[in-house]
Design a protein around this motif. Structure first.
Motif, PDB file in Angstrom:
ATOM      1  N   GLN A 101       0.829  -1.209   0.000  1.00 51.48           N
ATOM      2  CA  GLN A 101       0.000   0.000   0.000  1.00 51.48           C
ATOM      3  C   GLN A 101       0.862   1.257   0.000  1.00 51.48           C
ATOM      4  OE1 GLN A 101      -2.373  -1.078   3.464  1.00 51.48           O
ATOM      5  NE2 GLN A 101      -4.221  -1.252   2.199  1.00 51.48           N
ATOM      6  N   LEU A 102       1.960   1.243   0.741  1.00 54.00           N
ATOM      7  CA  LEU A 102       2.856   2.399   0.754  1.00 54.00           C
ATOM      8  C   LEU A 102       3.509   2.584  -0.611  1.00 54.00           C
ATOM      9  CD1 LEU A 102       4.198   4.709   2.268  1.00 54.00           C
ATOM     10  CD2 LEU A 102       5.963   3.100   3.033  1.00 54.00           C
ATOM     11  N   ALA A 103       3.917   1.474  -1.239  1.00 54.21           N
ATOM     12  CA  ALA A 103       4.540   1.557  -2.568  1.00 54.21           C
ATOM     13  C   ALA A 103       3.542   2.097  -3.588  1.00 54.21           C
ATOM     14  CB  ALA A 103       5.055   0.188  -2.989  1.00 54.21           C
ATOM     15  N   ARG A 104       2.284   1.680  -3.474  1.00 58.47           N
ATOM     16  CA  ARG A 104       1.252   2.177  -4.387  1.00 58.47           C
ATOM     17  C   ARG A 104       1.014   3.666  -4.169  1.00 58.47           C
ATOM     18  NH1 ARG A 104      -1.882  -1.897  -3.894  1.00 58.47           N
ATOM     19  NH2 ARG A 104      -3.328  -1.090  -2.305  1.00 58.47           N
ATOM     20  N   ALA A 105       1.002   4.083  -2.898  1.00 56.07           N
ATOM     21  CA  ALA A 105       0.834   5.502  -2.595  1.00 56.07           C
ATOM     22  C   ALA A 105       2.002   6.310  -3.160  1.00 56.07           C
ATOM     23  CB  ALA A 105       0.728   5.709  -1.087  1.00 56.07           C
ATOM     24  N   ALA A 106       3.210   5.776  -3.042  1.00 53.28           N
ATOM     25  CA  ALA A 106       4.386   6.468  -3.573  1.00 53.28           C
ATOM     26  C   ALA A 106       4.275   6.643  -5.082  1.00 53.28           C
ATOM     27  CB  ALA A 106       5.650   5.689  -3.212  1.00 53.28           C
ATOM     28  N   ALA A 107       3.848   5.586  -5.762  1.00 53.58           N
ATOM     29  CA  ALA A 107       3.680   5.671  -7.218  1.00 53.58           C
ATOM     30  C   ALA A 107       2.641   6.728  -7.578  1.00 53.58           C
ATOM     31  CB  ALA A 107       3.270   4.307  -7.774  1.00 53.58           C
ATOM     32  N   ASP A 108       1.556   6.792  -6.798  1.00 46.54           N
ATOM     33  CA  ASP A 108       0.524   7.802  -7.047  1.00 46.54           C
ATOM     34  C   ASP A 108       1.073   9.217  -6.849  1.00 46.54           C
ATOM     35  OD1 ASP A 108      -1.330   5.852  -7.617  1.00 46.54           O
ATOM     36  OD2 ASP A 108      -2.278   5.881  -5.634  1.00 46.54           O
ATOM     37  N   ILE A 109       1.882   9.407  -5.805  1.00 47.32           N
ATOM     38  CA  ILE A 109       2.460  10.731  -5.551  1.00 47.32           C
ATOM     39  C   ILE A 109       3.347  11.147  -6.713  1.00 47.32           C
ATOM     40  CG2 ILE A 109       4.083  12.002  -4.093  1.00 47.32           C
ATOM     41  CD1 ILE A 109       3.032  10.343  -1.724  1.00 47.32           C
ATOM     42  N   HIS A 110       4.172  10.240  -7.179  1.00 48.19           N
ATOM     43  CA  HIS A 110       5.061  10.569  -8.293  1.00 48.19           C
ATOM     44  C   HIS A 110       4.269  10.843  -9.577  1.00 48.19           C
ATOM     45  CE1 HIS A 110       8.592   9.903  -5.934  1.00 48.19           C
ATOM     46  NE2 HIS A 110       8.347   8.618  -5.738  1.00 48.19           N
ATOM     47  N   ASP A 111       3.035  10.338  -9.644  1.00 42.31           N
ATOM     48  CA  ASP A 111       2.152  10.608 -10.786  1.00 42.31           C
ATOM     49  C   ASP A 111       1.326  11.872 -10.591  1.00 42.31           C
ATOM     50  OD1 ASP A 111       3.007   8.462 -12.269  1.00 42.31           O
ATOM     51  OD2 ASP A 111       1.421   7.112 -11.586  1.00 42.31           O
ATOM     52  N   GLY A 112       1.527  12.567  -9.451  1.00 47.32           N
ATOM     53  CA  GLY A 112       0.843  13.832  -9.240  1.00 47.32           C
ATOM     54  C   GLY A 112      -0.307  13.810  -8.260  1.00 47.32           C
ATOM     55  N   ALA A 113      -0.516  12.705  -7.537  1.00 51.41           N
ATOM     56  CA  ALA A 113      -1.634  12.614  -6.599  1.00 51.41           C
ATOM     57  C   ALA A 113      -1.399  13.511  -5.383  1.00 51.41           C
ATOM     58  CB  ALA A 113      -1.840  11.174  -6.144  1.00 51.41           C
ATOM     59  N   LEU A 114      -2.503  14.036  -4.846  1.00 52.12           N
ATOM     60  CA  LEU A 114      -2.484  14.807  -3.607  1.00 52.12           C
ATOM     61  C   LEU A 114      -3.317  14.065  -2.581  1.00 52.12           C
ATOM     62  CD1 LEU A 114      -1.751  17.423  -2.033  1.00 52.12           C
ATOM     63  CD2 LEU A 114      -3.901  18.394  -2.885  1.00 52.12           C
ATOM     64  N   PHE A 115      -2.714  13.746  -1.435  1.00 54.80           N
ATOM     65  CA  PHE A 115      -3.389  13.013  -0.378  1.00 54.80           C
ATOM     66  C   PHE A 115      -3.915  13.976   0.685  1.00 54.80           C
ATOM     67  CE2 PHE A 115      -1.153   9.780  -2.521  1.00 54.80           C
ATOM     68  CZ  PHE A 115      -1.586   8.531  -2.096  1.00 54.80           C
ATOM     69  N   GLY A 116      -4.892  13.527   1.459  1.00 57.84           N
ATOM     70  CA  GLY A 116      -5.418  14.307   2.565  1.00 57.84           C
ATOM     71  C   GLY A 116      -6.028  13.379   3.597  1.00 57.84           C
ATOM     72  N   VAL A 117      -6.144  13.854   4.831  1.00 60.94           N
ATOM     73  CA  VAL A 117      -6.788  13.097   5.905  1.00 60.94           C
ATOM     74  C   VAL A 117      -8.060  13.844   6.284  1.00 60.94           C
ATOM     75  CG1 VAL A 117      -6.577  12.189   8.249  1.00 60.94           C
ATOM     76  CG2 VAL A 117      -4.572  12.248   6.756  1.00 60.94           C
ATOM     77  N   TRP A 118      -9.217  13.195   6.101  1.00 60.49           N
ATOM     78  CA  TRP A 118     -10.511  13.791   6.402  1.00 60.49           C
ATOM     79  C   TRP A 118     -11.201  12.935   7.467  1.00 60.49           C
ATOM     80  CZ3 TRP A 118     -12.538  14.353   0.651  1.00 60.49           C
ATOM     81  CH2 TRP A 118     -11.723  15.296  -0.019  1.00 60.49           C
ATOM     82  N   VAL A 119     -11.368  13.486   8.650  1.00 59.69           N
ATOM     83  CA  VAL A 119     -11.945  12.688   9.741  1.00 59.69           C
ATOM     84  C   VAL A 119     -13.137  13.351  10.427  1.00 59.69           C
ATOM     85  CG1 VAL A 119      -9.770  11.484  10.222  1.00 59.69           C
ATOM     86  CG2 VAL A 119     -10.291  13.629  11.418  1.00 59.69           C
ATOM     87  N   THR A 120     -13.361  14.653  10.182  1.00 56.98           N
ATOM     88  CA  THR A 120     -14.453  15.342  10.870  1.00 56.98           C
ATOM     89  C   THR A 120     -15.796  14.927  10.276  1.00 56.98           C
ATOM     90  OG1 THR A 120     -13.008  17.236  11.277  1.00 56.98           O
ATOM     91  CG2 THR A 120     -15.373  17.572  11.583  1.00 56.98           C
ATOM     92  N   GLN A 121     -16.668  14.405  11.131  1.00 60.89           N
ATOM     93  CA  GLN A 121     -17.945  13.892  10.667  1.00 60.89           C
ATOM     94  C   GLN A 121     -18.937  15.013  10.396  1.00 60.89           C
ATOM     95  OE1 GLN A 121     -17.896  10.918   9.845  1.00 60.89           O
ATOM     96  NE2 GLN A 121     -17.336   9.468  11.444  1.00 60.89           N
ATOM     97  N   GLY A 122     -19.787  14.795   9.386  1.00 57.44           N
ATOM     98  CA  GLY A 122     -20.853  15.725   9.086  1.00 57.44           C
ATOM     99  C   GLY A 122     -22.134  15.312   9.789  1.00 57.44           C
ATOM    100  N   ALA A 123     -23.251  15.845   9.327  1.00 59.78           N
ATOM    101  CA  ALA A 123     -24.543  15.520   9.926  1.00 59.78           C
ATOM    102  C   ALA A 123     -24.836  14.024   9.821  1.00 59.78           C
ATOM    103  CB  ALA A 123     -25.644  16.329   9.248  1.00 59.78           C
ATOM    104  N   ALA A 124     -24.378  13.431   8.733  1.00 55.52           N
ATOM    105  CA  ALA A 124     -24.509  11.977   8.552  1.00 55.52           C
ATOM    106  C   ALA A 124     -23.108  11.379   8.571  1.00 55.52           C
ATOM    107  CB  ALA A 124     -25.206  11.659   7.238  1.00 55.52           C
ATOM    108  N   PRO A 125     -22.640  10.843   9.714  1.00 54.85           N
ATOM    109  CA  PRO A 125     -21.283  10.288   9.803  1.00 54.85           C
ATOM    110  C   PRO A 125     -21.063   9.187   8.767  1.00 54.85           C
ATOM    111  CG  PRO A 125     -22.286  10.489  11.982  1.00 54.85           C
ATOM    112  CD  PRO A 125     -23.372  10.746  10.988  1.00 54.85           C
ATOM    113  N   VAL A 126     -19.823   9.068   8.308  1.00 52.04           N
ATOM    114  CA  VAL A 126     -19.498   8.063   7.300  1.00 52.04           C
ATOM    115  C   VAL A 126     -19.525   6.674   7.924  1.00 52.04           C
ATOM    116  CG1 VAL A 126     -17.737   7.213   5.708  1.00 52.04           C
ATOM    117  CG2 VAL A 126     -18.121   9.674   5.948  1.00 52.04           C
ATOM    118  N   ARG A 127     -20.258   5.792   7.283  1.00 50.49           N
ATOM    119  CA  ARG A 127     -20.330   4.392   7.687  1.00 50.49           C
ATOM    120  C   ARG A 127     -19.980   3.521   6.489  1.00 50.49           C
ATOM    121  NH1 ARG A 127     -22.329   3.961  12.660  1.00 50.49           N
ATOM    122  NH2 ARG A 127     -22.461   1.695  12.446  1.00 50.49           N
TER     123      ARG A 127
END
Length: 368
Positions: A101-127
């Motif tokens: 998974q880390l190697a795949r993420a690295a390949a994505d970054i080198h291809d221009g991917a931008l990662f982010g961490v989203w954890v704040t729940q909205g009115a309908a929490p993610v399930r």
């Protein structure tokens, strides 16, 4: 191979100009992000074997990452928030994901991917609902930085038995994204918004780690030092602007203003020392108990917040009404820094850290 810190430092003026131009409409700092990417800032946290600078490994890597985030924040705090979120996602994948998974993420970054961490729940929490090898998501995240620019979102989702899992979701379209610009006074360029994941399907290999890993200590608290590093850049820049503008107005020799300058320098150095301490103890968790790491970083978080608020007050008092004029970069920087410094549960954080160290000593960091 060493990271081009001098080149990043030389970009400060253009990063700052973009931040000011983009502020009114809350425009995303696309040019600044492209520049950081070109310099290797988005891949820096990767190990050298995956094309990075190893800024996610060891004490030396932590200091390198601190310098990278501080310089980015010095130019544009909104851009710093985006880079910090990207780095946080890669760190979590490195800690809890598989090597594949880390190697795949690295390949994505080198291809221009931008990662982010989203954890704040909205009115309908993610399930999440898992059926065989597929996972269906329902619910939304709010205050998601870079909501229309992030292409790989590391989110938390609740299972049927209310366990929390991390899931890396590819975002190939923005049709479920909505900005939340209205009402936000600072960090407007960070592109925070809401994303509705309802109906999104991923495969089971998108799961990162095991149940409860996101909240696992000490990493859950220790990662806060990276946000401090970005804020430190904003604090440093505000102190510099205070000095420069007082000098330009021939007021720097006034004893009261010199006292403000000296006090601001003390606050900025205090923030730097606490950030360094937090970064180093987080990098060497094998040498300290998890509680020592978490409590030290939490104290550092509060110390940096206090230092930042003190510098803001000194700048406003020292520069007077000019600090509130929108054409003055200080006005925008104060709004951005004030917003960035707002972290959850400061009172609870202080009490927990104080309780931990009431009967044991704060770890000493001989490298600082």
């Amino acid at each position: 191979m060493t990271f081009p810190f001098d080149a990043l430092s030389a970009c400060r003026a253009e990063l700052e100009e973009e931040a000011s131009i983009n502020d009114a409409q809350g425009t995303f700092p696309a040019d600044g992000l492209r520049r950081v990417r070109e310099l290797g800032g988005l891949s820096a946290v990767l190990p050298a074997t995956l094309g990075g600078y190893g800024f996610g490994e060891g004490c030396q890597g932590a200091i390198g990452l601190l310098h990278l985030l501080r310089l980015t924040g010095e130019g544009n705090l909104s851009l710093g928030r985006i880079v910090e979120g990207h780095v946080n996602a890669i760190r979590l994948i490195a800690c809890y994901g598989t090597p594949e998974q880390l190697a795949r993420a690295a390949a994505d970054i080198h291809d221009g991917a931008l990662f982010g961490v989203w954890v704040t729940q909205g009115a309908a929490p993610v399930r999440m609902e898992q059926t065989g090898d597929s996972i269906i998501l329902r619910g939304e995240k709010i205050f998601a930085s870079g909501v229309r620019q992030v292409t790989r979102a590391l989110i938390t989702a609740s299972t049927a038995d209310d366990a929390t899992r991390m899931i890396l979701v590819p975002l190939d379209t923005e049709h479920n994204a909505a900005p939340c610009l209205d009402g936000i006074t600072g960090m407007r360029g960070a592109g925070a918004g809401r994303y509705d994941f309802t109906g999104t399907m991923v495969l089971s290999d998108a799961l990162i780690g095991q149940s409860g890993d996101y909240l696992r200590q000490p990493e859950f608290s220790a990662g806060a030092w990276r946000g401090m590093a970005v804020a430190l850049g904003g604090i440093d820049r505000l102190v510099t602007l205070l000095r420069e503008q007082l000098c330009a107005r021939n007021r720097a020799e006034n004893p009261s203003q010199q006292a403000r300058i000296g006090t601001a320098l003390i606050a900025a150095e205090t923030a730097r020392l606490w950030t360094c301490k937090a970064a180093l103890i987080a990098a060497g968790t094998d040498d300290h108990e998890a509680g020592d790491v978490a409590a030290t970083v939490n104290l550092a978080r509060l110390a940096v917040e206090r230092a930042g608020l003190e510098v803001i007050e000194l700048a406003q008092r020292g520069l007077g009404l000019s600090a509130f004029v929108k054409t003055n970069v200080v006005e925008r920087l104060i709004r951005d820094l004030s917003t960035y410094l707002r972290q959850p549960a400061p009172d609870e954080t202080l009490l927990e850290a104080a309780e931990w160290f009431t009967r044991r000593n704060l770890p000493r960091m001989e490298r600082i």
